[in-house]
Design a protein around this motif. Structure first.
Motif, PDB file in Angstrom:
ATOM      1  N   LYS A  29       1.530   3.211  24.430  1.00  0.00           N
ATOM      2  CA  LYS A  29       1.921   3.935  25.806  1.00  0.00           C
ATOM      3  C   LYS A  29       3.515   3.821  26.170  1.00  0.00           C
ATOM      4  CE  LYS A  29      -2.337   4.161  28.325  1.00  0.00           C
ATOM      5  NZ  LYS A  29      -3.109   3.457  29.175  1.00  0.00           N
ATOM      6  N   THR A  30       3.262   2.891  25.150  1.00  0.00           N
ATOM      7  CA  THR A  30       4.875   1.827  26.019  1.00  0.00           C
ATOM      8  C   THR A  30       5.920   2.047  24.646  1.00  0.00           C
ATOM      9  OG1 THR A  30       4.203  -0.943  25.264  1.00  0.00           O
ATOM     10  CG2 THR A  30       3.753  -0.493  27.181  1.00  0.00           C
ATOM     11  N   GLY A  31       5.663   2.509  24.131  1.00  0.00           N
ATOM     12  CA  GLY A  31       6.454   3.168  22.389  1.00  0.00           C
ATOM     13  C   GLY A  31       6.396   2.125  21.432  1.00  0.00           C
ATOM     14  N   LEU A  32       5.193   0.217  21.812  1.00  0.00           N
ATOM     15  CA  LEU A  32       4.933  -0.031  20.882  1.00  0.00           C
ATOM     16  C   LEU A  32       4.704   0.541  19.636  1.00  0.00           C
ATOM     17  CD1 LEU A  32       4.999  -3.602  23.363  1.00  0.00           C
ATOM     18  CD2 LEU A  32       6.972  -3.245  21.466  1.00  0.00           C
ATOM     19  N   PRO A  33       5.306  -0.604  18.451  1.00  0.00           N
ATOM     20  CA  PRO A  33       3.640  -0.176  17.280  1.00  0.00           C
ATOM     21  C   PRO A  33       2.488  -1.017  16.970  1.00  0.00           C
ATOM     22  CG  PRO A  33       6.391  -1.202  16.315  1.00  0.00           C
ATOM     23  CD  PRO A  33       6.189  -1.572  18.260  1.00  0.00           C
ATOM     24  N   LYS A  34       2.130   0.146  17.066  1.00  0.00           N
ATOM     25  CA  LYS A  34       0.455  -1.087  16.647  1.00  0.00           C
ATOM     26  C   LYS A  34      -0.088  -0.999  15.543  1.00  0.00           C
ATOM     27  CE  LYS A  34       0.741  -2.628  21.132  1.00  0.00           C
ATOM     28  NZ  LYS A  34       0.348  -3.990  21.717  1.00  0.00           N
ATOM     29  N   ARG A  35       0.276   0.112  14.784  1.00  0.00           N
ATOM     30  CA  ARG A  35      -1.381   0.670  13.903  1.00  0.00           C
ATOM     31  C   ARG A  35      -0.134   1.106  12.823  1.00  0.00           C
ATOM     32  NH1 ARG A  35      -5.741   2.110  15.138  1.00  0.00           N
ATOM     33  NH2 ARG A  35      -4.984   3.889  16.305  1.00  0.00           N
ATOM     34  N   ILE A  36      -0.541   0.569  11.695  1.00  0.00           N
ATOM     35  CA  ILE A  36      -0.277   1.863  10.009  1.00  0.00           C
ATOM     36  C   ILE A  36      -1.084   2.361   9.657  1.00  0.00           C
ATOM     37  CG2 ILE A  36       1.010   2.258   8.110  1.00  0.00           C
ATOM     38  CD1 ILE A  36       2.946  -0.044   8.938  1.00  0.00           C
ATOM     39  N   THR A  37      -1.687   3.574   9.471  1.00  0.00           N
ATOM     40  CA  THR A  37      -2.409   4.048   8.816  1.00  0.00           C
ATOM     41  C   THR A  37      -1.814   4.754   7.639  1.00  0.00           C
ATOM     42  OG1 THR A  37      -3.125   6.034   9.893  1.00  0.00           O
ATOM     43  CG2 THR A  37      -3.927   4.272  11.006  1.00  0.00           C
ATOM     44  N   LEU A  38      -3.142   4.455   6.512  1.00  0.00           N
ATOM     45  CA  LEU A  38      -2.865   5.572   5.290  1.00  0.00           C
ATOM     46  C   LEU A  38      -3.880   5.945   4.774  1.00  0.00           C
ATOM     47  CD1 LEU A  38      -0.725   2.147   3.296  1.00  0.00           C
ATOM     48  CD2 LEU A  38       0.223   4.378   4.322  1.00  0.00           C
ATOM     49  N   ASN A  39      -3.670   7.246   4.256  1.00  0.00           N
ATOM     50  CA  ASN A  39      -4.839   8.401   3.719  1.00  0.00           C
ATOM     51  C   ASN A  39      -5.249   7.333   3.005  1.00  0.00           C
ATOM     52  OD1 ASN A  39      -6.222  10.105   2.940  1.00  0.00           O
ATOM     53  ND2 ASN A  39      -4.876  11.914   3.689  1.00  0.00           N
ATOM     54  N   PRO A  40      -6.449   7.476   2.944  1.00  0.00           N
ATOM     55  CA  PRO A  40      -7.137   6.576   1.666  1.00  0.00           C
ATOM     56  C   PRO A  40      -7.169   8.157   0.417  1.00  0.00           C
ATOM     57  CG  PRO A  40      -8.774   7.429   3.624  1.00  0.00           C
ATOM     58  CD  PRO A  40      -7.570   7.556   3.904  1.00  0.00           C
ATOM     59  N   GLU A  41      -7.105   9.219   0.531  1.00  0.00           N
ATOM     60  CA  GLU A  41      -6.971  10.503  -0.599  1.00  0.00           C
ATOM     61  C   GLU A  41      -5.302   9.568  -1.587  1.00  0.00           C
ATOM     62  OE1 GLU A  41      -6.881  14.293   0.633  1.00  0.00           O
ATOM     63  OE2 GLU A  41      -8.720  13.804   2.434  1.00  0.00           O
ATOM     64  N   TYR A  42      -4.557   8.881  -1.064  1.00  0.00           N
ATOM     65  CA  TYR A  42      -3.941   9.248  -1.802  1.00  0.00           C
ATOM     66  C   TYR A  42      -3.699   7.626  -2.291  1.00  0.00           C
ATOM     67  CZ  TYR A  42      -1.508  12.925   0.300  1.00  0.00           C
ATOM     68  OH  TYR A  42      -1.858  14.143   0.806  1.00  0.00           O
ATOM     69  N   ARG A  43      -4.806   6.361  -2.623  1.00  0.00           N
ATOM     70  CA  ARG A  43      -5.164   5.500  -2.927  1.00  0.00           C
ATOM     71  C   ARG A  43      -5.416   5.456  -4.372  1.00  0.00           C
ATOM     72  NH1 ARG A  43      -9.568   2.067  -0.371  1.00  0.00           N
ATOM     73  NH2 ARG A  43      -9.395   3.740   1.638  1.00  0.00           N
ATOM     74  N   THR A  44      -5.399   6.523  -4.954  1.00  0.00           N
ATOM     75  CA  THR A  44      -4.977   6.612  -6.318  1.00  0.00           C
ATOM     76  C   THR A  44      -3.914   5.928  -6.835  1.00  0.00           C
ATOM     77  OG1 THR A  44      -4.882   9.280  -6.236  1.00  0.00           O
ATOM     78  CG2 THR A  44      -7.710   8.248  -6.398  1.00  0.00           C
ATOM     79  N   SER A  45      -2.857   6.606  -5.802  1.00  0.00           N
ATOM     80  CA  SER A  45      -1.576   6.232  -6.764  1.00  0.00           C
ATOM     81  C   SER A  45      -0.627   5.135  -6.130  1.00  0.00           C
ATOM     82  CB  SER A  45      -0.745   6.958  -6.864  1.00  0.00           C
ATOM     83  OG  SER A  45       0.468   7.391  -6.878  1.00  0.00           O
ATOM     84  N   PHE A  46      -0.645   3.981  -6.490  1.00  0.00           N
ATOM     85  CA  PHE A  46      -0.314   2.799  -6.157  1.00  0.00           C
ATOM     86  C   PHE A  46       0.821   3.017  -6.147  1.00  0.00           C
ATOM     87  CE2 PHE A  46       2.258  -1.214  -6.315  1.00  0.00           C
ATOM     88  CZ  PHE A  46       1.799  -1.953  -5.466  1.00  0.00           C
ATOM     89  N   ALA A  47       1.561   3.555  -6.636  1.00  0.00           N
ATOM     90  CA  ALA A  47       3.690   4.497  -5.869  1.00  0.00           C
ATOM     91  C   ALA A  47       3.639   4.415  -4.562  1.00  0.00           C
ATOM     92  CB  ALA A  47       4.030   4.716  -7.177  1.00  0.00           C
TER      93      ALA A  47
END
Length: 71
Positions: free
Chosen positions: A8-26
């Motif tokens: 709520k204060t604007g501080l970054p808390k978490r990065i999420t990556l879509n697991p569907e793209y895990r097939t490509s490390f790059a």
């Protein structure tokens, strides 16, 4: 592909990556670097999230080899 979540204060808390793209490390690694720049620039207004400062930082990372072997 990825998202950076802020509290709520604007501080970054978490990065999420879509697991569907895990097939490509790059793709996954490049997306993580992209989201990490958002964390580094957390004070940038939302409407400027991919603006000049963001582009400059991404180019700096590329020039330093952060994306070597990724694209």
């Amino acid at each position: 592909m990825g998202s950076t979540w802020f509290d709520k204060t604007g501080l970054p808390k978490r990065i999420t990556l879509n697991p569907e793209y895990r097939t490509s490390f790059a793709l996954w690694a490049a997306t993580l670097l992209h989201e990490m720049v958002h964390v580094q620039q957390w004070k940038v207004p939302e409407k400027q999230m991919h603006g000049r400062k963001f582009q400059k930082r991404m180019k700096q990372l590329a020039a330093r080899g952060a994306f070597c072997g990724l694209w």
